[in-house]
Design a protein around this motif. Structure first.
Motif: not given
Length: 213
Positions: A82-86, A153-155, A195-202, A205-206
């Protein structure tokens, strides 16, 4: 036992949604990239690249789901997958940000490439299809992600939401460029997504924004 059976049903549902995404993104990405190349449209090319990144995301998610379904995975193994795929999905969002910023900057300040609006009608049709279908697919994924407590799955659902939003930007940008003829509008419209992409990517990843059971 009943909880495990319900989880297996949700995992299989998520798997079906993932295969649907793979088929959809393959067709959508190929069409958008071909039309974007033919018309020199950054919006269409960006939309096509986003579709390819969603395809990568879908295959990563496929691996994560199969890791739990096929191996009878332990909780530790499932959490690791889960962590790796997210994280991988999150990094694809960062990659999309870089591609959009670099491409937009190059076209705004260096090349001043004019978008050929001859293919706009087909591009608008692609955008309309995504605008209708992607929010529905994303909503379904988010419900399943909440039941599975799956960040991956959320990402992936967030990428589908991004695709739906980008389709709106795509349609507005293509229509406005065709009607008004402003050469810079195509590139500026693509930057709205950053901005939207950066927020969701962060968050992916975190490990933030995790759905709760």
């Amino acid at each position: 036992m009943e909880i495990q059976a319900d989880r297996t049903i949700d995992l299989r549902l998520a798997l079906g949604l993932t295969w649907l995404t793979i088929g959809w993104m393959t067709i959508e990405g190929a069409a958008a990239l071909w039309l974007g190349h033919a018309s020199d449209s950054l919006l269409l090319l960006g939309f096509g690249v986003d579709s390819l990144l969603e395809l990568v995301s879908a295959f990563v998610l496929l691996w994560r789901l199969l890791a739990e379904l096929r191996r009878g995975a332990t909780e530790m193994r499932t959490e690791q997958a889960e962590r790796q795929s997210a994280q991988i999905v999150g990094y694809t969002l960062y990659l999309l940000v870089v591609l959009i910023v670099v491409s937009s900057g190059y076209r705004l300040f260096v090349s001043h490439v004019q978008t050929d609006t001859h293919e706009s009608a087909w591009g608008i049709l692609i955008g309309l299809t995504a605008k209708i279908g992607m929010p529905l697919l994303a909503g379904w994924k988010l419900k399943v992600a909440a039941r599975l407590n799956s960040r991956a799955l959320r990402a992936d659902a967030m990428e589908a939401i991004t695709c739906g939003y980008l389709s709106l930007v795509l349609m507005v940008g293509l229509v406005a460029t065709r009607l008004v003829g402003w050469w810079w509008l195509d590139s500026v419209a693509a930057l709205v997504l950053v901005p939207f992409l950066i927020k969701e990517g962060r968050e992916a990843v975190r490990g933030e924004g995790c759905c709760q059971k």
